[in-house]
Design a protein around this motif. Structure first.
Motif, mmCIF file in Angstrom:
data_model
loop_
_atom_site.group_PDB
_atom_site.id
_atom_site.type_symbol
_atom_site.label_atom_id
_atom_site.label_comp_id
_atom_site.label_asym_id
_atom_site.label_seq_id
_atom_site.Cartn_x
_atom_site.Cartn_y
_atom_site.Cartn_z
ATOM 1 N N GLU A 64 0.852 -1.190 0.000
ATOM 2 C CA GLU A 64 0.000 0.000 0.000
ATOM 3 C C GLU A 64 0.888 1.240 0.000
ATOM 4 O OE1 GLU A 64 -3.307 0.302 -0.137
ATOM 5 O OE2 GLU A 64 -3.650 -1.867 -0.178
ATOM 6 N N PRO A 65 0.462 2.322 -0.664
ATOM 7 C CA PRO A 65 1.282 3.537 -0.704
ATOM 8 C C PRO A 65 1.184 4.350 0.579
ATOM 9 C CG PRO A 65 -0.740 3.890 -1.932
ATOM 10 C CD PRO A 65 -0.745 2.446 -1.495
ATOM 11 N N PHE A 66 2.275 5.000 0.929
ATOM 12 C CA PHE A 66 2.335 5.969 2.029
ATOM 13 C C PHE A 66 1.862 5.399 3.362
ATOM 14 C CE2 PHE A 66 2.539 8.821 -1.630
ATOM 15 C CZ PHE A 66 3.565 9.665 -1.241
ATOM 16 N N VAL A 67 2.458 4.295 3.764
ATOM 17 C CA VAL A 67 2.133 3.715 5.068
ATOM 18 C C VAL A 67 3.322 3.783 6.024
ATOM 19 C CG1 VAL A 67 0.360 2.167 4.171
ATOM 20 C CG2 VAL A 67 2.739 1.376 4.276
ATOM 21 N N GLY A 68 4.468 4.293 5.558
ATOM 22 C CA GLY A 68 5.648 4.422 6.397
ATOM 23 C C GLY A 68 5.714 5.773 7.078
ATOM 24 N N PRO A 69 6.882 6.172 7.581
ATOM 25 C CA PRO A 69 7.027 7.456 8.282
ATOM 26 C C PRO A 69 6.603 8.664 7.435
ATOM 27 C CG PRO A 69 8.944 6.074 8.670
ATOM 28 C CD PRO A 69 8.136 5.370 7.630
ATOM 29 N N ALA A 70 6.965 8.684 6.155
ATOM 30 C CA ALA A 70 6.553 9.795 5.297
ATOM 31 C C ALA A 70 5.036 9.821 5.135
ATOM 32 C CB ALA A 70 7.228 9.697 3.925
ATOM 33 N N GLY A 71 4.435 8.639 5.067
ATOM 34 C CA GLY A 71 2.984 8.571 4.955
ATOM 35 C C GLY A 71 2.270 9.077 6.188
ATOM 36 N N LYS A 72 2.814 8.776 7.346
ATOM 37 C CA LYS A 72 2.209 9.265 8.592
ATOM 38 C C LYS A 72 2.304 10.789 8.672
ATOM 39 C CE LYS A 72 2.819 5.100 11.412
ATOM 40 N NZ LYS A 72 3.037 4.199 10.278
#
Length: 208
Positions: A64-72
């Motif tokens: 899934e896109p943007f689920v890491g630190p940048a996504g948060k």
């Protein structure tokens, strides 16, 4: 079963079919090392289509896109800027994670022009399926994937941008800003975050 020779999207505006087809794409070499294709997430009819650079380590594992630190960080910034997450479709210019190994870690590497061009038909297919009112481009790679290699993010950050003529029917309005990962790397993160939220608010005004 997905066609693992596929390099072009099928002629459809059905996001589920596009996602299934993209899972078998071998349009460039990145599929060989990535865990999986990371296609966009959101619904047909989303008012805003958000384009990032490529999935990172967390996204590659989760699919899934943007689920890491940048996504948060992006989620928090969208909330502060007044965006309804239900109005968003989030994707990336490149759908596979490009990285180099350092011990057990996988370190992000910027995708090359060949990889961006190979993946561009999938991004255009997403635009045709979603038909957003606004395209929000996060970072230079995302911006140049649609606006061309001559586009300079530093000169036009946070401004309404005219799309190329051949994309006018797919991109009614566009705004480019930095990628949220750039905010995380900034020397003064608070200042960078405030500027990022300001750009998102400026983009939101285009929606009325």
């Amino acid at each position: 079963m997905p066609d693992h020779r596929r390099a072009e999207p099928p002629d459809t505006t059905d996001l589920a079919r596009l996602r299934s087809a993209a899972s078998g794409c071998e349009g460039c070499s990145l599929y060989q090392d990535a865990t999986q294709t990371v296609f966009g997430a959101g619904s047909t009819g989303a008012k805003v289509l958000v384009v990032g650079e490529q999935p990172g380590d967390k996204e590659d594992v989760a699919g899934e896109p943007f689920v890491g630190p940048a996504g948060k960080l992006l989620d928090r910034a969208f909330e502060e800027a007044g965006f309804d997450r239900r109005s968003l479709y989030v994707t990336n210019a490149v759908k596979h994670f490009k990285f180099k190994r350092e011990g057990k870690r996988r370190i992000h590497r910027k995708p090359g022009r060949t990889e961006v061009v190979a993946c561009r038909p999938w991004l255009l297919a997403e635009l045709r399926a979603v038909r957003p009112d606004l395209v929000l481009l996060l970072g230079a790679t995302a911006a140049q994937s649609l606006l061309g290699t001559q586009f300079r993010l530093t000169q036009h950050r946070g401004e309404p941008v005219e799309p190329p003529e051949d994309l006018a029917d797919l991109v009614p309005s566009a705004v480019a800003t930095v990628h949220p990962s750039a905010v995380l790397r900034a020397p003064d993160r608070d200042e960078a975050y405030a500027a990022f939220v300001a750009d998102l608010k400026a983009a939101g005004k285009l929606l009325g």
